[in-house]
Design a protein around this motif. Structure first.
Motif, PDB file in Angstrom:
ATOM      1  N   ALA A 104       0.821  10.670  -6.066  1.00  0.00           N
ATOM      2  CA  ALA A 104       0.492  11.878  -6.827  1.00  0.00           C
ATOM      3  C   ALA A 104       1.718  12.773  -6.941  1.00  0.00           C
ATOM      4  CB  ALA A 104      -0.654  12.627  -6.143  1.00  0.00           C
ATOM      5  N   GLN A 105       2.455  12.880  -5.860  1.00  0.00           N
ATOM      6  CA  GLN A 105       3.653  13.732  -5.902  1.00  0.00           C
ATOM      7  C   GLN A 105       4.657  13.192  -6.917  1.00  0.00           C
ATOM      8  OE1 GLN A 105       5.404  15.178  -2.194  1.00  0.00           O
ATOM      9  NE2 GLN A 105       7.410  14.586  -2.995  1.00  0.00           N
ATOM     10  N   LEU A 106       4.787  11.856  -6.954  1.00  0.00           N
ATOM     11  CA  LEU A 106       5.762  11.258  -7.871  1.00  0.00           C
ATOM     12  C   LEU A 106       5.306  11.371  -9.320  1.00  0.00           C
ATOM     13  CD1 LEU A 106       6.844   8.090  -5.872  1.00  0.00           C
ATOM     14  CD2 LEU A 106       8.167  10.163  -6.303  1.00  0.00           C
ATOM     15  N   VAL A 107       4.003  11.097  -9.538  1.00  0.00           N
ATOM     16  CA  VAL A 107       3.492  11.161 -10.910  1.00  0.00           C
ATOM     17  C   VAL A 107       3.532  12.607 -11.417  1.00  0.00           C
ATOM     18  CG1 VAL A 107       1.428  10.839 -12.358  1.00  0.00           C
ATOM     19  CG2 VAL A 107       2.058   9.112 -10.660  1.00  0.00           C
ATOM     20  N   VAL A 140       0.852  -1.193   0.000  1.00  0.00           N
ATOM     21  CA  VAL A 140       0.000   0.000   0.000  1.00  0.00           C
ATOM     22  C   VAL A 140       0.887   1.242   0.000  1.00  0.00           C
ATOM     23  CG1 VAL A 140      -1.684   1.329   1.328  1.00  0.00           C
ATOM     24  CG2 VAL A 140      -1.850  -1.171   1.266  1.00  0.00           C
ATOM     25  N   ILE A 141       0.674   2.097  -0.979  1.00  0.00           N
ATOM     26  CA  ILE A 141       1.368   3.385  -0.994  1.00  0.00           C
ATOM     27  C   ILE A 141       0.294   4.460  -1.034  1.00  0.00           C
ATOM     28  CG2 ILE A 141       2.908   4.911  -2.279  1.00  0.00           C
ATOM     29  CD1 ILE A 141       4.451   2.653  -1.200  1.00  0.00           C
ATOM     30  N   ASP A 142       0.428   5.474  -0.177  1.00  0.00           N
ATOM     31  CA  ASP A 142      -0.582   6.520  -0.093  1.00  0.00           C
ATOM     32  C   ASP A 142      -0.736   7.236  -1.428  1.00  0.00           C
ATOM     33  OD1 ASP A 142      -2.053   8.151   2.302  1.00  0.00           O
ATOM     34  OD2 ASP A 142      -1.530   9.448   0.591  1.00  0.00           O
ATOM     35  N   PRO A 143      -1.980   7.490  -1.842  1.00  0.00           N
ATOM     36  CA  PRO A 143      -2.225   8.177  -3.117  1.00  0.00           C
ATOM     37  C   PRO A 143      -1.511   9.527  -3.208  1.00  0.00           C
ATOM     38  CG  PRO A 143      -4.281   7.340  -2.205  1.00  0.00           C
ATOM     39  CD  PRO A 143      -3.224   7.078  -1.172  1.00  0.00           C
ATOM     40  N   GLU A 144      -1.373  10.195  -2.063  1.00  0.00           N
ATOM     41  CA  GLU A 144      -0.706  11.496  -2.050  1.00  0.00           C
ATOM     42  C   GLU A 144       0.775  11.358  -2.464  1.00  0.00           C
ATOM     43  OE1 GLU A 144      -1.519  15.594  -1.042  1.00  0.00           O
ATOM     44  OE2 GLU A 144      -2.833  13.873  -0.754  1.00  0.00           O
TER      45      GLU A 144
END
Lengths: 214, 583
Positions: free
Chosen positions: A136-139, A129-133
């Protein structure tokens, strides 16, 4: 399912226990630091633990260190690490240590009880599990030549869900897509980004994160 | 004390004059050659008394001067025989060796004026204890002619001294003298070897004369014992040589005094050396040479700190009383410096004062430099403390936010989440929507707070080190940024923090002003330090005196590092910080 919670913030710990219990999860122990948690696990290992990253005595990265030890000593126990900061470095460190069964989630995520319960169940089942936040920062990171910009909107959604550690089936359910369509998107994304297909979900997360952080 | 000295001087003078008068009265038939008597009585007696009085006045607490006067007075005693009365003659024979015994005492304790070892004490006791008894035995058993006084009046004891063991007694007492002289030679030489360097200069003439004297004396006594008696010409010549050397001893003492008192040539050399405006180290060496004391240490007075420091502004503790000596150098009543030197130099205050006066300007100059250096050191330390305090404050604020406001808002999120989960999906869509709105608002607040806390202090830096912190910085950068190099190992926190803020500020500048499309950050170890370089492809022309870069330069300087800003118009900006890791 049995879980244990380690967090020195008592109010939060008890609230979280209530949420999990409401979802039918047994909270076998609530403790304030890593040492007590490790003792409880040794006594009677649960299926998963939820650990705050900053705990006594130094309030720095006790949670991460505890996670590493738990994954090494009790591979059957899933570990969900809660943090107040968006740090991909910590998330990747956590994932690199083992073969799944770990998660890195922002504490804010507790605003949606379903998401927390879902994350606990996923690490207990050996998923990542990796937090969506964090994803999002990486993408969203600025790149000089950005292959992600060449993906379609739908492909970017699939990429983010893969990075969060979700399986093809889960991605399909989220985006209301058939398994075949999801597979086609994944194949397309890997080709466009020049990635090799990964043998399992955990290694797929690592490959995607490595690409995003490069 | 002055009266006593005057009285002793008069006694010595009178005794000498009486002796001279007796020599004149004896006319053509004196018991010994007139030259011998004149040297013995006037030369030796008066010169010892005179030199002794000088030494006494200089160092009243030292017994050397008094001992020298005693030697002088003792050498006036041989005049007794000139009285040519039986009582005078007997007294003369009994006390004949007393002058040499007092002299031996003086040589054994010179220049301290007291015995400093067991050997010396044993020697002095043995020396005195055998003097009169041996003379008494000689008087009883030895032929008066053998005592080199055939025409002397008969002695009071009237034994005639014709005993068969007379010769043996003479030989034994002569050999005993040789043994004592040898022991004394050993004592004199070992005292010389133990003397501190500055004292040796003044001591040298005295020791040389003493060695010659003791060797001559031993040869004379040995010949008397072996040849019993030696030919009169040889014995007479050796007698004269011993006595002449003895007369030289007080002169050697005065010469040594003059030599150490004011070494004009050394002071002259010092003056020439000071022309070169020597460094603090060289100055100290020059002073050591001029004072003939290699252990000299110069300590400058810093009025601000009320402390003495050396040339490198390290604190200097002055030695306690009783150990090494300290001469405080003043100018217009203000303390300028302290000269820490061997206690032996206390005997030569004139030399120390002359050296201090010659070097005064240079020392004052060095003191001012030391003061400036100390102030600079203090300013540097205070700048480093200010930066350190600021960083500690940032960490504290971040910690307070994390444990305080952020934690409370997270608890609130959780409470809202629980509330939201208890709203049945079928009823009251409005309540659910309101709770969702509140949760969203709270999420934004937490996100903003998170960014704020991160901006105040990036926890990842202390938790994971410079590499991960720079990577995190690059990931958040609004313009494409890559980390080309980062140290694999942890560095001191101050270095990591400074390097991070350099990169962070440079990145912010590139994004805000440079219109750059790419930034490269690299941090490399070099020569025990760290070089941080941030380069962009923007428009250049960055102002190094702008507040951001000026602040960075100060922060880097607080670590004794250097910041370079290379920003030619139109060709990008390159900011380089060199940070030493040692401090």
């Amino acid at each position: 399912m049995r879980v244990m919670i380690a967090d020195d913030a008592v109010l939060f710990r008890e609230g979280l226990a209530r949420v999990l219990q409401a979802a039918g999860i047994e909270v076998a122990a609530q403790v304030g630091d890593a040492e007590q948690l490790l003792a409880q696990i040794r006594a009677d290992p649960p299926e998963a633990v939820v650990v705050d990253i900053r705990m006594p005595p130094t309030h720095t990265r006790e949670g991460l260190e505890a996670a590493t030890r738990i994954r090494a000593d009790h591979p059957q126990v899933g570990v969900l690490v809660l943090s107040q900061y968006v740090e991909p470095h910590h998330a990747v460190q956590l994932l690199q240590d083992g073969a799944g069964g770990v998660g890195y989630l922002l504490k804010d995520r507790v605003a949606d009880v379903h998401e927390v319960v879902d994350a606990v169940r996923r690490v207990a089942a050996g998923g990542s599990v990796i937090d969506p936040e964090v994803v999002a920062q990486l993408v969203g990171r600025r790149r000089t030549r950005d292959p992600i910009q060449e993906l379609t909107e739908r492909e970017r959604q699939v990429l983010a869900l893969m990075a969060e550690g979700r399986s093809n089936q889960a991605i399909g359910e989220r985006l209301f897509l058939s398994p075949k369509t999801v597979e086609a998107h994944v194949h397309s994304i890997f080709t466009r980004l020049g990635l090799h297909a990964a043998p399992d979900d955990h290694r797929r997360v690592l490959a995607v994160l490595a690409f995003l952080r490069a | 004390m002055r009266r006593l000295r005057l009285a002793l001087a008069l006694v010595a003078l009178a005794a000498g004059l009486v002796n001279l008068a007796l020599i004149v009265r004896a006319g053509d038939a004196p018991p010994r050659s007139p030259l011998y008597l004149v040297i013995a009585i006037v030369g030796v007696s008066w010169s010892f008394v005179a030199a002794g009085l000088v030494a006494w006045r200089r160092r009243p607490e030292n017994h050397t001067g008094a001992l020298m006067v005693a030697v002088g007075l003792a050498y006036a005693l041989p005049g007794l025989r000139l009285a040519q009365t039986p009582a005078g003659y007997t007294l003369y024979l009994l006390t004949a060796t007393l002058p040499s015994a007092v002299l031996a005492h003086l040589l054994a304790v010179f220049p301290d004026g007291r015995a400093t070892s067991r050997l010396q004490r044993v020697f002095i006791v043995a020396n005195y204890a055998t003097t009169v008894p041996l003379a008494f035995v000689q008087l009883l058993l030895v032929d008066p002619a053998r005592l080199r006084c055939p025409e002397c009046p008969p002695d009071l004891l009237g034994t005639g001294g014709q005993h068969p063991y007379g010769e043996a007694v003479m030989a034994v007492s002569d050999l005993w003298d040789v043994a004592l002289a040898g022991l004394l030679l050993w004592i004199v030489v070992s005292r010389w070897r133990r003397a501190p360097t500055p004292r040796r200069r003044g001591l040298a003439p005295v020791v040389q004369v003493a060695v010659v004297l003791l060797v001559l004396f031993s040869v004379r006594q040995a010949l008397r014992a072996v040849l019993s008696p030696p030919p009169p010409w040889l014995d007479g010549a050796l007698d004269l040589a011993v006595l002449t050397t003895l007369m030289l001893w007080p002169l050697a003492f005065l010469a040594g005094l003059a030599r150490s008192r004011l070494d004009r040539s050394a002071v002259g050399d010092l003056a020439i050396e000071l022309e070169q405006a020597p460094s603090a180290d060289r100055l100290q060496q020059a002073l050591a040479r001029a004072l003939h004391d290699p252990t000299v240490q110069l300590a400058y007075w810093l009025p601000d700190q009320q402390a003495f420091v050396d040339g490198a502004t390290r604190p200097v503790e002055l030695p306690p009383a009783g150990g090494r000596s300290v001469t405080i150098l003043r100018h217009d009543g203000d303390t300028v410096a302290a000269l820490v030197h061997d206690a032996a130099l206390d005997d030569e205050p004139e030399l120390v004062q002359a050296v201090a006066a010659t070097a005064r300007l240079t020392i004052e100059n060095q003191r001012l430099q030391a003061e400036v250096r100390a102030q600079l050191k203090e300013v540097r330390a205070s700048r480093a403390r200010i930066v350190e305090f600021g960083d500690a404050e940032r960490r504290r604020v971040e910690r307070n936010l994390h444990d305080g406001a952020q934690q409370r808002l997270v608890n609130l999120s959780l409470a809202l989440g629980i509330a939201r989960s208890q709203v049945p999906a079928t009823t009251d869509g409005e309540l659910a929507a309101t709770l969702d709105e509140a949760a969203e608002e709270l999420r934004l607040a937490l996100a903003e707070l998170r960014e704020l806390a991160r901006g105040i202090y990036p926890v990842i830096l202390s938790e994971a080190g410079l590499g991960p912190a720079l990577a995190s910085l690059a990931e958040r950068s609004p313009i494409p940024a890559t980390v080309a190099a980062a140290p694999a190992h942890r560095l001191p926190a101050r270095v990591e923090e400074t390097a991070y803020y350099v990169a962070s500020e440079a990145l912010a500048n590139a994004a805000k002003h440079a219109r750059a499309t790419a930034v490269t950050i690299s941090a490399r170890r070099c020569d025990g330090g760290l070089e941080v370089e941030v380069g962009d492809d923007g428009v250049g022309g960055a102002n190094p005196d702008g507040s951001g870069l000026r602040g960075l330069a100060d922060r880097v300087a607080a670590l004794d590092g250097h910041l370079r800003v290379d920003s030619p118009t139109g060709r990008g900006t390159r900011i380089t910080a060199e940070l030493p890791c040692g401090s």
